[in-house]
Design a protein around this motif. Sequence first.
Motif, PDB file in Angstrom:
ATOM      1  N   THR A 116       3.925 -11.274   7.109  1.00  0.00           N
ATOM      2  CA  THR A 116       5.025 -10.558   7.899  1.00  0.00           C
ATOM      3  C   THR A 116       6.434 -11.177   7.702  1.00  0.00           C
ATOM      4  OG1 THR A 116       3.410 -10.005   9.474  1.00  0.00           O
ATOM      5  CG2 THR A 116       5.553  -9.760  10.259  1.00  0.00           C
ATOM      6  N   ILE A 117       6.442 -12.726   7.738  1.00  0.00           N
ATOM      7  CA  ILE A 117       7.632 -13.274   7.587  1.00  0.00           C
ATOM      8  C   ILE A 117       8.161 -13.207   6.107  1.00  0.00           C
ATOM      9  CG2 ILE A 117       8.562 -15.514   7.489  1.00  0.00           C
ATOM     10  CD1 ILE A 117       6.609 -16.645   9.555  1.00  0.00           C
ATOM     11  N   MET A 118       7.428 -13.166   5.243  1.00  0.00           N
ATOM     12  CA  MET A 118       7.870 -12.951   3.904  1.00  0.00           C
ATOM     13  C   MET A 118       8.493 -11.426   3.730  1.00  0.00           C
ATOM     14  SD  MET A 118       4.784 -14.762   1.714  1.00  0.00           S
ATOM     15  CE  MET A 118       5.329 -14.228   0.248  1.00  0.00           C
ATOM     16  N   VAL A 119       8.049 -10.345   4.183  1.00  0.00           N
ATOM     17  CA  VAL A 119       8.536  -9.057   4.382  1.00  0.00           C
ATOM     18  C   VAL A 119       9.739  -9.160   4.886  1.00  0.00           C
ATOM     19  CG1 VAL A 119       8.035  -6.947   4.870  1.00  0.00           C
ATOM     20  CG2 VAL A 119       6.169  -7.994   3.910  1.00  0.00           C
ATOM     21  N   THR A 120       9.660  -9.586   6.135  1.00  0.00           N
ATOM     22  CA  THR A 120      10.897  -9.614   6.851  1.00  0.00           C
ATOM     23  C   THR A 120      12.319 -10.377   6.137  1.00  0.00           C
ATOM     24  OG1 THR A 120       9.751  -9.714   8.748  1.00  0.00           O
ATOM     25  CG2 THR A 120      11.917 -10.058   9.297  1.00  0.00           C
ATOM     26  N   CYS A 121      11.912 -11.600   5.691  1.00  0.00           N
ATOM     27  CA  CYS A 121      12.844 -12.397   4.835  1.00  0.00           C
ATOM     28  C   CYS A 121      13.407 -11.425   3.687  1.00  0.00           C
ATOM     29  CB  CYS A 121      12.470 -13.416   4.224  1.00  0.00           C
ATOM     30  SG  CYS A 121      11.907 -14.835   5.633  1.00  0.00           S
ATOM     31  N   TYR A 122      12.278 -10.589   2.943  1.00  0.00           N
ATOM     32  CA  TYR A 122      12.776  -9.645   1.773  1.00  0.00           C
ATOM     33  C   TYR A 122      13.608  -8.568   2.393  1.00  0.00           C
ATOM     34  CZ  TYR A 122      12.437  -6.544  -1.927  1.00  0.00           C
ATOM     35  OH  TYR A 122      12.538  -5.893  -3.138  1.00  0.00           O
ATOM     36  N   VAL A 123      13.337  -8.227   3.332  1.00  0.00           N
ATOM     37  CA  VAL A 123      14.295  -7.142   4.166  1.00  0.00           C
ATOM     38  C   VAL A 123      15.644  -7.460   4.435  1.00  0.00           C
ATOM     39  CG1 VAL A 123      14.476  -5.377   5.852  1.00  0.00           C
ATOM     40  CG2 VAL A 123      12.182  -5.635   4.848  1.00  0.00           C
ATOM     41  N   LYS A 144      11.562   0.061   9.195  1.00  0.00           N
ATOM     42  CA  LYS A 144      11.510   1.423   8.636  1.00  0.00           C
ATOM     43  C   LYS A 144      12.418   2.196   8.359  1.00  0.00           C
ATOM     44  CE  LYS A 144       7.479   2.185  11.702  1.00  0.00           C
ATOM     45  NZ  LYS A 144       6.837   2.894  12.853  1.00  0.00           N
ATOM     46  N   LYS A 145      13.768   1.880   8.780  1.00  0.00           N
ATOM     47  CA  LYS A 145      14.973   2.068   8.703  1.00  0.00           C
ATOM     48  C   LYS A 145      15.363   2.075   7.303  1.00  0.00           C
ATOM     49  CE  LYS A 145      19.826   2.662  10.254  1.00  0.00           C
ATOM     50  NZ  LYS A 145      20.814   2.286  11.176  1.00  0.00           N
ATOM     51  N   TYR A 146      15.309   0.647   6.848  1.00  0.00           N
ATOM     52  CA  TYR A 146      15.797   0.200   5.507  1.00  0.00           C
ATOM     53  C   TYR A 146      14.830   0.235   4.352  1.00  0.00           C
ATOM     54  CZ  TYR A 146      20.058  -1.174   7.951  1.00  0.00           C
ATOM     55  OH  TYR A 146      21.357  -1.079   8.810  1.00  0.00           O
ATOM     56  N   ARG A 147      13.480  -0.012   4.813  1.00  0.00           N
ATOM     57  CA  ARG A 147      12.539  -0.019   3.875  1.00  0.00           C
ATOM     58  C   ARG A 147      11.429   0.742   4.443  1.00  0.00           C
ATOM     59  NH1 ARG A 147      12.893  -3.222  -0.585  1.00  0.00           N
ATOM     60  NH2 ARG A 147      11.016  -1.972  -1.172  1.00  0.00           N
ATOM     61  N   PRO A 148      11.531   2.037   4.105  1.00  0.00           N
ATOM     62  CA  PRO A 148      10.278   2.964   4.758  1.00  0.00           C
ATOM     63  C   PRO A 148       8.915   2.528   4.326  1.00  0.00           C
ATOM     64  CG  PRO A 148      12.488   4.075   4.364  1.00  0.00           C
ATOM     65  CD  PRO A 148      12.543   3.014   3.835  1.00  0.00           C
ATOM     66  N   ASP A 149       9.017   2.072   2.823  1.00  0.00           N
ATOM     67  CA  ASP A 149       7.834   1.835   2.253  1.00  0.00           C
ATOM     68  C   ASP A 149       7.126   0.685   2.864  1.00  0.00           C
ATOM     69  OD1 ASP A 149      10.284   0.628   1.305  1.00  0.00           O
ATOM     70  OD2 ASP A 149       9.036  -0.364  -0.216  1.00  0.00           O
ATOM     71  N   PHE A 150       7.663  -0.355   3.915  1.00  0.00           N
ATOM     72  CA  PHE A 150       7.046  -1.336   4.385  1.00  0.00           C
ATOM     73  C   PHE A 150       6.636  -0.990   5.786  1.00  0.00           C
ATOM     74  CE2 PHE A 150       9.676  -4.554   1.562  1.00  0.00           C
ATOM     75  CZ  PHE A 150       8.675  -4.168   0.765  1.00  0.00           C
ATOM     76  N   ASP A 151       6.430   0.194   6.295  1.00  0.00           N
ATOM     77  CA  ASP A 151       6.181   0.696   7.420  1.00  0.00           C
ATOM     78  C   ASP A 151       4.827   0.252   7.942  1.00  0.00           C
ATOM     79  OD1 ASP A 151       4.600   2.393   5.742  1.00  0.00           O
ATOM     80  OD2 ASP A 151       5.310   4.352   6.954  1.00  0.00           O
ATOM     81  N   TRP A 152       4.091  -0.283   7.019  1.00  0.00           N
ATOM     82  CA  TRP A 152       2.764  -0.990   7.361  1.00  0.00           C
ATOM     83  C   TRP A 152       2.685  -2.058   8.256  1.00  0.00           C
ATOM     84  CZ3 TRP A 152       2.645  -5.170   4.881  1.00  0.00           C
ATOM     85  CH2 TRP A 152       3.262  -5.348   3.947  1.00  0.00           C
ATOM     86  N   ILE A 153       3.986  -2.615   8.202  1.00  0.00           N
ATOM     87  CA  ILE A 153       3.979  -3.946   8.975  1.00  0.00           C
ATOM     88  C   ILE A 153       3.680  -3.695  10.269  1.00  0.00           C
ATOM     89  CG2 ILE A 153       6.438  -3.845   9.498  1.00  0.00           C
ATOM     90  CD1 ILE A 153       4.708  -6.677   7.720  1.00  0.00           C
ATOM     91  N   ALA A 154       4.117  -2.533  10.838  1.00  0.00           N
ATOM     92  CA  ALA A 154       3.664  -2.468  12.293  1.00  0.00           C
ATOM     93  C   ALA A 154       2.312  -2.739  12.655  1.00  0.00           C
ATOM     94  CB  ALA A 154       4.170  -0.847  12.841  1.00  0.00           C
ATOM     95  N   THR A 155       1.349  -2.005  11.623  1.00  0.00           N
ATOM     96  CA  THR A 155      -0.224  -2.383  11.818  1.00  0.00           C
ATOM     97  C   THR A 155      -0.507  -3.578  11.536  1.00  0.00           C
ATOM     98  OG1 THR A 155      -0.246   0.121  10.960  1.00  0.00           O
ATOM     99  CG2 THR A 155      -2.304  -1.306  11.106  1.00  0.00           C
ATOM    100  N   LEU A 156       0.210  -4.203  10.717  1.00  0.00           N
ATOM    101  CA  LEU A 156      -0.105  -5.709  10.566  1.00  0.00           C
ATOM    102  C   LEU A 156       0.050  -6.505  11.556  1.00  0.00           C
ATOM    103  CD1 LEU A 156      -1.352  -7.145   7.844  1.00  0.00           C
ATOM    104  CD2 LEU A 156       1.070  -7.766   7.413  1.00  0.00           C
ATOM    105  N   LEU A 157       1.119  -6.068  12.271  1.00  0.00           N
ATOM    106  CA  LEU A 157       1.680  -6.970  13.613  1.00  0.00           C
ATOM    107  C   LEU A 157       0.623  -6.765  14.636  1.00  0.00           C
ATOM    108  CD1 LEU A 157       5.654  -6.751  13.524  1.00  0.00           C
ATOM    109  CD2 LEU A 157       4.094  -8.790  13.221  1.00  0.00           C
ATOM    110  N   GLN A 158       0.261  -5.226  14.870  1.00  0.00           N
ATOM    111  CA  GLN A 158      -0.888  -5.123  15.800  1.00  0.00           C
ATOM    112  C   GLN A 158      -2.324  -5.841  15.525  1.00  0.00           C
ATOM    113  OE1 GLN A 158      -0.211  -3.347  18.489  1.00  0.00           O
ATOM    114  NE2 GLN A 158      -2.252  -3.315  19.292  1.00  0.00           N
ATOM    115  N   LEU A 159      -2.460  -5.998  14.139  1.00  0.00           N
ATOM    116  CA  LEU A 159      -3.573  -6.843  13.923  1.00  0.00           C
ATOM    117  C   LEU A 159      -3.431  -7.993  14.209  1.00  0.00           C
ATOM    118  CD1 LEU A 159      -6.681  -6.416  12.379  1.00  0.00           C
ATOM    119  CD2 LEU A 159      -5.246  -6.974  10.407  1.00  0.00           C
ATOM    120  N   PHE A 160      -2.296  -8.734  14.021  1.00  0.00           N
ATOM    121  CA  PHE A 160      -2.137 -10.083  14.331  1.00  0.00           C
ATOM    122  C   PHE A 160      -2.340 -10.299  15.884  1.00  0.00           C
ATOM    123  CE2 PHE A 160       1.068 -13.088  16.056  1.00  0.00           C
ATOM    124  CZ  PHE A 160       0.597 -14.332  15.366  1.00  0.00           C
TER     125      PHE A 160
END
Length: 569
Positions: free
Chosen positions: A247-254, A404-420
């Motif tokens: 999640t941190i890596m994806v956030t840093c990329y965005v 979701k606004k800037y990188r819609p292809d990363f919308d799976w991050i919400a599911t990942l956070l819920q799993l966390f």
Amino acid sequence: MKTNTQEWSNLESTADDPPFFAYLQCFFISIATILGTGILGLPLMLSNCGFYPFVVTFTISYLMQMLVVTLMVEVLQISQSAISNSIHEFLGGNHENQEFFPLRQHNSVHSADHEALVPIGQTDFTCEDSSAGSDDDGEDIGESIIGGPNKSVEEMHPNLHLMGKLFLPNWMGYVFSIILFLNFTSTLISYVLAGSESYGQLLSINYVKVIPVFMWTLTIFILLAFQFLQPVIALMTLAKGSILIVTIMVTCYVSIEIHTPISNNWLKLNEPFLMEAVALGGLPLVMPMLFGRFSAKEAHVKGFRASIFAGLTVCMLLNIAWCWAVLSVVPQIESNCNGTIGVASLIGNQSSVLHGDEVTTATVPVTTAPVGASELVKCDPAMSLQGAKENGLISTVPLTQFIKKYRPDFDWIATLLQLFIMISVTVSYLTIGSAMQHTVIGAVDYIIRSRRKCKLVNILPTFCAPNALWHIGFGVLAFLVVFLVALSDPKGFVNILDKIVSCTVNLICGPLLFLMLVKGRSRTFRHLVIPLQTHPNIRKWHYVLPIFFGGAILYELVSGIINAILVTS
């Protein structure tokens, strides 16, 4: 007269080296203790102060926790040495003015690897011979108090209850037990509520119906096999840590695309202080449970301490990286944000609600803000950290919206956070629940030994025989309190539970640990030997504990009173 008392020097020469996996488990369990869902709410505290002031105060909190771990290791060693010398036999009486001596002489020559045990507070030590006292029936003191052949000295290890009896006055020992009970139960209640909310949201079931299944499933594992849960906790901690890193890596990329500026206000340096103290706290609650796996060798104790240090350091770095990643994507404040009701702007989205250090999930109903609602809806929780904070949400709500606004292809991050969140709450419940059960077992064993000392063996033969059924029975009673309070739907005083957790953690890490150290270094225990002495330059820093953590408690009380006055006025 027979003597079953074992010296730490004997234990040192005969104990096998623990496997590397034992140190690895300590590393992961220390992370499981610290790295809860509270990390998701920490960036909200930086909405005003910014990143660099947070790094400064967080580093101070980290160094204080390093000091707590170092001094806690010293107390654990003194406790183990006291057990090995049967000093705990005198528990329950006033031993302030008594001299205690080892039941057997400590030799100056130790194991084959010549790892010398270090006397407490000394660099050179020669112990005089002293004969072991015995009771009227000629029974060995150590055996009679420990509980007979089923509970030898070398099988006993420190626990929080016994440490309170050893190093605190009688009345304060009871206060310490009450503080521990309040901390454990309040923390577990928060985990039960957060876990049932999370799993209930996933299954579309009312969280109240999930509470019995969630709690008692995990509780049964704790009661029946808590000694075997450590590998499971370690693996689950590895999983949730991996999720957080991704999640941190994806956030840093965005953040590379967004370039959100970060503002720093050093005048707001104090705002994240309380949450920082709790975010890295809690290790003294689980350290006695972990310490029992290691024998009295300098290398073993060093390895144990290093594994705890490593876990604490990883948590510190993950917290800083997470906060920087969120601040790099989500704006800290909105220029027109001066209200609190803005949840309606999250149309049909799943959000997470922040309760102190825990997170619960809820689905915001699909609504349409009426015309003229701008006077009421002033803060959009999806647009800034300040808006999320004032609406009681966590930092993942605006974060997922921006991703979701800037990188819609990363919308799976919400599911990942819920799993966390789900894994984190489960692991935290297992970890703190195991620590509570370890303390309950220590209290039950203490009662058993005390009754043997009082010659009640013939009156209560069943109770005075160490039996796992007593451990399970009293454990069930402790967890039953958690269950009943959680089932009563205590959302109205969740914030009170969080304040209890914060105050009790600071009390344990500060004033109470300080008093234990002062007593452990007094003449009552000064003759004992420990394998790893605290460095002289660090020993004197124990005076900082009551100042720092006592100041945190005072600051929380004062700020709570001020906030209450502002709300009512």
